[in-house]
Write a protein that holds these residues in place. Structure first.
Motif, PDB file in Angstrom:
ATOM      1  N   ARG A  53       0.928  -1.140  -0.066  1.00 12.47           N
ATOM      2  CA  ARG A  53       0.011  -0.061  -0.007  1.00 12.47           C
ATOM      3  C   ARG A  53       0.932   1.238   0.084  1.00 12.47           C
ATOM      4  O   ARG A  53       0.285   2.256   0.077  1.00 12.47           O
ATOM      5  N   ILE A  54       2.081   1.166  -0.083  1.00 10.08           N
ATOM      6  CA  ILE A  54       3.264   1.964  -0.011  1.00 10.08           C
ATOM      7  C   ILE A  54       3.304   2.461  -1.562  1.00 10.08           C
ATOM      8  O   ILE A  54       3.680   1.419  -2.331  1.00 10.08           O
ATOM      9  N   HIS A  55       3.384   3.678  -2.031  1.00  4.68           N
ATOM     10  CA  HIS A  55       3.661   3.873  -3.580  1.00  4.68           C
ATOM     11  C   HIS A  55       4.755   5.162  -3.348  1.00  4.68           C
ATOM     12  O   HIS A  55       4.580   6.169  -2.767  1.00  4.68           O
ATOM     13  N   THR A  56       5.718   5.120  -4.367  1.00  3.98           N
ATOM     14  CA  THR A  56       6.831   6.045  -4.552  1.00  3.98           C
ATOM     15  C   THR A  56       6.329   7.572  -5.104  1.00  3.98           C
ATOM     16  O   THR A  56       6.625   8.378  -4.795  1.00  3.98           O
ATOM     17  N   ASP A  57       5.157   7.342  -5.956  1.00  4.35           N
ATOM     18  CA  ASP A  57       4.663   8.453  -6.626  1.00  4.35           C
ATOM     19  C   ASP A  57       3.320   9.265  -5.827  1.00  4.35           C
ATOM     20  O   ASP A  57       2.655   9.983  -6.213  1.00  4.35           O
ATOM     21  N   CYS A  58       3.315   8.763  -4.503  1.00  4.78           N
ATOM     22  CA  CYS A  58       2.262   9.250  -3.779  1.00  4.78           C
ATOM     23  C   CYS A  58       2.541  10.618  -3.501  1.00  4.78           C
ATOM     24  O   CYS A  58       3.553  11.390  -3.239  1.00  4.78           O
ATOM     25  N   GLY A  59       1.562  11.287  -3.303  1.00  2.00           N
ATOM     26  CA  GLY A  59       1.491  12.913  -3.068  1.00  2.00           C
ATOM     27  C   GLY A  59       2.002  13.191  -1.382  1.00  2.00           C
ATOM     28  O   GLY A  59       2.466  14.181  -1.329  1.00  2.00           O
ATOM     29  N   LYS A  87       8.456  31.868   0.478  1.00  2.00           N
ATOM     30  CA  LYS A  87       9.322  30.736   1.063  1.00  2.00           C
ATOM     31  C   LYS A  87       8.524  29.507   0.879  1.00  2.00           C
ATOM     32  O   LYS A  87       8.943  28.360   0.288  1.00  2.00           O
ATOM     33  N   LEU A  88       7.057  29.565   1.067  1.00  2.00           N
ATOM     34  CA  LEU A  88       6.344  28.275   0.805  1.00  2.00           C
ATOM     35  C   LEU A  88       6.402  27.786  -0.762  1.00  2.00           C
ATOM     36  O   LEU A  88       6.516  26.523  -1.039  1.00  2.00           O
ATOM     37  N   CYS A  89       6.167  28.639  -1.692  1.00  2.00           N
ATOM     38  CA  CYS A  89       6.259  28.565  -3.172  1.00  2.00           C
ATOM     39  C   CYS A  89       7.647  27.954  -3.595  1.00  2.00           C
ATOM     40  O   CYS A  89       7.584  26.945  -4.350  1.00  2.00           O
ATOM     41  N   LEU A  90       8.917  28.577  -3.001  1.00  2.00           N
ATOM     42  CA  LEU A  90      10.053  28.079  -3.260  1.00  2.00           C
ATOM     43  C   LEU A  90      10.307  26.743  -2.685  1.00  2.00           C
ATOM     44  O   LEU A  90      10.957  25.802  -3.550  1.00  2.00           O
ATOM     45  N   SER A  91       9.735  26.469  -1.666  1.00  2.00           N
ATOM     46  CA  SER A  91       9.734  25.031  -1.096  1.00  2.00           C
ATOM     47  C   SER A  91       9.106  24.029  -1.919  1.00  2.00           C
ATOM     48  O   SER A  91       9.552  22.923  -2.197  1.00  2.00           O
ATOM     49  N   TRP A  92       8.056  24.326  -2.274  1.00  2.00           N
ATOM     50  CA  TRP A  92       7.250  23.329  -3.043  1.00  2.00           C
ATOM     51  C   TRP A  92       7.897  23.241  -4.543  1.00  2.00           C
ATOM     52  O   TRP A  92       7.778  22.079  -4.884  1.00  2.00           O
ATOM     53  N   SER A  93       8.459  24.304  -5.029  1.00  2.00           N
ATOM     54  CA  SER A  93       9.119  24.154  -6.361  1.00  2.00           C
ATOM     55  C   SER A  93      10.403  23.088  -6.034  1.00  2.00           C
ATOM     56  O   SER A  93      10.536  22.318  -6.904  1.00  2.00           O
ATOM     57  N   ILE A  94      11.226  23.628  -5.262  1.00  2.00           N
ATOM     58  CA  ILE A  94      12.507  22.742  -4.985  1.00  2.00           C
ATOM     59  C   ILE A  94      11.800  21.262  -4.641  1.00  2.00           C
ATOM     60  O   ILE A  94      12.550  20.366  -5.039  1.00  2.00           O
ATOM     61  N   GLY A  95      10.934  20.993  -3.868  1.00  2.00           N
ATOM     62  CA  GLY A  95      10.588  19.941  -3.291  1.00  2.00           C
ATOM     63  C   GLY A  95      10.157  18.984  -4.470  1.00  2.00           C
ATOM     64  O   GLY A  95      10.235  17.806  -4.763  1.00  2.00           O
ATOM     65  N   TYR A  96       9.252  19.583  -5.431  1.00  2.00           N
ATOM     66  CA  TYR A  96       8.705  18.985  -6.612  1.00  2.00           C
ATOM     67  C   TYR A  96       9.827  18.673  -7.462  1.00  2.00           C
ATOM     68  O   TYR A  96       9.669  17.282  -8.097  1.00  2.00           O
ATOM     69  N   GLU A  97      11.071  19.395  -7.931  1.00  2.95           N
ATOM     70  CA  GLU A  97      11.994  19.034  -8.534  1.00  2.95           C
ATOM     71  C   GLU A  97      12.559  18.135  -7.942  1.00  2.95           C
ATOM     72  O   GLU A  97      13.118  16.927  -8.765  1.00  2.95           O
ATOM     73  N   ILE A 113      14.403  10.909   2.749  1.00  4.45           N
ATOM     74  CA  ILE A 113      13.006  11.822   2.737  1.00  4.45           C
ATOM     75  C   ILE A 113      11.891  10.935   2.226  1.00  4.45           C
ATOM     76  O   ILE A 113      10.705  10.970   2.675  1.00  4.45           O
ATOM     77  N   TYR A 114      12.206  10.000   1.133  1.00  6.20           N
ATOM     78  CA  TYR A 114      11.315   9.181   0.762  1.00  6.20           C
ATOM     79  C   TYR A 114      10.764   8.042   1.991  1.00  6.20           C
ATOM     80  O   TYR A 114       9.854   7.684   1.981  1.00  6.20           O
ATOM     81  N   LEU A 115      11.882   7.792   2.712  1.00  7.94           N
ATOM     82  CA  LEU A 115      11.787   6.748   3.890  1.00  7.94           C
ATOM     83  C   LEU A 115      10.600   7.433   4.878  1.00  7.94           C
ATOM     84  O   LEU A 115       9.713   6.884   5.618  1.00  7.94           O
ATOM     85  N   VAL A 116      10.652   8.758   5.240  1.00  6.44           N
ATOM     86  CA  VAL A 116       9.924   9.647   6.065  1.00  6.44           C
ATOM     87  C   VAL A 116       8.407   9.549   5.206  1.00  6.44           C
ATOM     88  O   VAL A 116       7.605   9.164   5.908  1.00  6.44           O
ATOM     89  N   GLY A 117       8.367   9.803   4.053  1.00  3.52           N
ATOM     90  CA  GLY A 117       7.008   9.686   3.237  1.00  3.52           C
ATOM     91  C   GLY A 117       6.458   8.310   3.275  1.00  3.52           C
ATOM     92  O   GLY A 117       5.234   8.421   3.487  1.00  3.52           O
ATOM     93  N   PHE A 118       7.416   7.331   3.128  1.00  2.00           N
ATOM     94  CA  PHE A 118       6.877   5.853   3.279  1.00  2.00           C
ATOM     95  C   PHE A 118       6.077   5.692   4.618  1.00  2.00           C
ATOM     96  O   PHE A 118       5.007   5.067   4.772  1.00  2.00           O
TER      97      PHE A 118
END
Length: 154
Positions: A53-59, A87-97, A113-118
């Protein structure tokens, strides 16, 4: 300060929404169907039921990347004075990339970071789906693929 309180309320609200409703079960079922399809397996109940139930492409992973970037940016002298929204916009932009990056070297650097997300997916944003949740997710995926095929073929 009010912006941090607002963001905190949104996060707590999302956690409560997922944890105490069936959304987490449907979310997990979607992940399981997607994992099955990505492996090229037939979308049968038995095949889907065996998937993670864990997915790498999860939001959730994208959100985790953005949150880490926001925290890092907040630590940099001079950036602290940035307007919160910028700062929020910049964070989302860098995070997305970072989230969509294909470079394997950088993927290895951001693996924690992925491990935290998982962990967040497993503990909060998904829960073990029942048979009905899996069946709905399988049917929805098949209908989506059929519709996508119809659009692609004219």
């Amino acid at each position: 300060m009010w912006a941090y309180v607002f963001i905190s309320i949104l996060i707590v609200g999302a956690v409560l929404l997922f944890r105490f409703t069936v959304i987490a079960k449907y979310h997990a079922a979607e992940h399981m169907v997607s994992n099955c399809a990505m492996q090229g397996l037939n979308l049968t109940f038995e095949n889907v039921r065996k998937q993670s139930r864990i997915h790498t492409d999860c939001g959730t992973n994208l959100f985790t990347f953005a949150l880490v970037c926001f925290f890092v940016l907040s630590l940099i002298p001079g950036v602290q004075e940035f307007h919160f929204f910028l700062k929020l916009c910049l964070s989302w932009s860098i995070g997305y990339e970072l989230f969509i990056m294909e470079n394997t070297y950088i993927k290895q650097l951001v693996k924690p970071i992925y491990l935290v997300g998982f962990g967040l997916q497993y503990a909060i944003f998904t829960s073990k789906p029942n048979k009905e949740h899996l069946k709905v997710a399988i049917l929805a995926f098949k209908r989506m693929k059929k519709r996508q095929s119809e659009i692609d073929n004219g």
